[in-house]
Structures are given as structure tokens and as C-alpha cells.
Design an enzyme around this catalytic site. Sequence first.
Site, PDB file in Angstrom:
ATOM      1  N   SER A 172       0.862  -1.184   0.000  1.00  0.00           N
ATOM      2  CA  SER A 172       0.000   0.000   0.000  1.00  0.00           C
ATOM      3  C   SER A 172       0.897   1.231   0.000  1.00  0.00           C
ATOM      4  CB  SER A 172      -0.837   0.002   1.288  1.00  0.00           C
ATOM      5  OG  SER A 172      -1.499   1.244   1.465  1.00  0.00           O
ATOM      6  N   TYR A 196      -2.264  -0.988  10.408  1.00  0.00           N
ATOM      7  CA  TYR A 196      -2.191  -1.141   8.943  1.00  0.00           C
ATOM      8  C   TYR A 196      -0.856  -0.605   8.414  1.00  0.00           C
ATOM      9  CZ  TYR A 196      -3.908  -1.060   4.086  1.00  0.00           C
ATOM     10  OH  TYR A 196      -4.081  -1.264   2.728  1.00  0.00           O
TER      11      TYR A 196
END
Length: 264
Positions: free
Chosen positions: A146, A159
Site C-alpha cells: 500500500s 495497517y
Amino acid sequence: MDIKNNMTSKKTVLITGSTSGIGKAIAERFAAQGYQLILNGIEPNAAELSEELAVRYQAEYLFSGADMRDPSAIRGMVEAGIERFGTIDILVANAGIQYVSPIENFPDEKWDAILAINLSAAFHLAKAVWPGMKKNGFGRIIHMASAHGLTASAYKSAYVASKHGLIGLTKALALEGAGHNITVNAVCPGYVHTPIVENQIADQMKAHQMSREEIIEKVMLAKQAVKEFVSIDLIVDVVMMLADEKASTLTGVALPVDGGWTAA
Ligand code: NAD
């Protein structure tokens, strides 16, 4: 070892989290190109979704409901795939979850689940497919990281930590795979409009005390120089490039596909 034979026969790809969003689109592209598929996901109808996809493209497939939190289930899925297809040539470690909360209220079990699914599963997957790839002299491992593997946002501690870790794993494995024609790369998308993002909008509304429109404009797309969601198709194109036989010297990269977010 018969590299020539392996290069000309049908290839097998294992894609985790292939029953939704980005993973599903990746599975569709590989299916359309005639690959054998090992599909995975945990929705109650994941097996039916996988069958539907495979039938649509007349692809040979195996479905596994392996939970990425469970290393023995991961090993079982890889073993079943090798038993069925003889080899796993390409691994796309894509399954991932998100949770958005200030640190004081961040539930411990969410931290554990995010680290397990987004990071540790990639370790267990790579470890399980590695001996076969080494033996075949061919392997393509693609980690769905990401932009949050390269930069941070508030309220996403688990995350961001998991995706930064995943990029570290990518680099270490790229070094180990060099010399065996095993490449290991990470794709770093910005915001792609999938269920994981749709669910975040609600969490972000709570955390930031903003409306849905404000979250999309002021929190999500504010960070992307190109003020659009990244298209799923573009992410799939990048995955296919990294999976290509010709991409043997493209390894150890964390490739942003983020509308310029991490350029700033
Ligand atoms: P999604 O929610 O649409 O799909 C997630 C998939 O993961 C589903 O198939 C689900 O079944 C699977 N999954 C979840 N928990 C699992 C578990 N315990 N075991 C096995 N499978 C499990 O999400 P998406 O947007 O398609 O995201 C796919 C990947 O891309 C994730 O790793 C995510 O972090 C990453 N990513 C997404 C975006 C985005 O904007 N959508 C941006 C950057 C990175």
C-alpha cells in the site's frame, strides 16, 4: 528439474483474498489468460464466488477457505495446490484488512489480526511456496502492500506497521530469491474504490468527525496528487507485469501506484 517444460506448460497462480475487490480482478485477468488458479477468501459464499469466476473463464481452479491468521491452514492450502497442479509459479499475497481508530481505543485483537493477515501470512505463504519455486528455477511473488507501506496516516497504526513490514519482507526475500529466478516485489496502491475502502469511510467519519463527502475529499483523495481513485485495472496491469517471465531482473521494489501520493 525441467525449466523448459515448466516455461511452456500452463502456469499456476495462487491469489489470496481473491473473492473481492483487487484480488478478484487479479484472479479474473489470470483466468482470462489461461492460468490455473488457486483461489482464496473467507466470505460465507467465497467457494461459490470462486466457482462462478472459474466457470466464467473455463479456468482450472482450486478453492481454499484458508484463514490467513492460521499458518497451518496456509501450509495446507499450498500443499493442496501443489498436489493438484504440481507447482505454484506465482503467488499474489493480496488478502488484507484495515481498521481505523485512535491508538487509545485501538482494540488489541484488531492489531493482532491486521499483523497476522497483512504481514505474517505473506511470510508463511512465501515459506511454503519457496522450495517448489527454487526447484523449478522460477517464481514470481507479489505482495499487495500500500502507499501506507511507504508513508503514514493517523489512526491506522496497525495497517501502516503491517504494510511497512511487508515491504521489508519483500526486500529480504528478493535478495534470497536472486539466483533462483524468484522475484519478489510489492505493489503500493493509493486509494482504490473497493469494499475495504467503502468500510473505512464509516470508520473515518467517526474518527475524524466528518461527513462521507468530506472524508473522500479531505482525507482520502487529498493525499493523491491525481484526485481520483486508482483504477483496479491499473493495479492488475502492474501485477501482470511483475508476474511476467521476462521480468526476471525486476525484483525487490515497492512500486507506488498511488496517483502521486508518495511523490510529495
Ligand atoms: P477487499 O476487502 O475488497 O478484499 C479483501 C480480501 O481479503 C477478500 O477476498 C477477503 O475474503 C480476504 N480476506 C480478509 N481476511 C482474510 C483472512 N483472514 N483470510 C483469508 N482471506 C481474507 O479489499 P481490497 O481493497 O481488494 O484489498 C486487497 C489488498 O489491497 C489488501 O491487502 C489491501 O490492504 C490492499 N490495498 C487496498 C487499497 C484500496 O484502496 N482498496 C489500497 C492499498 C492497498
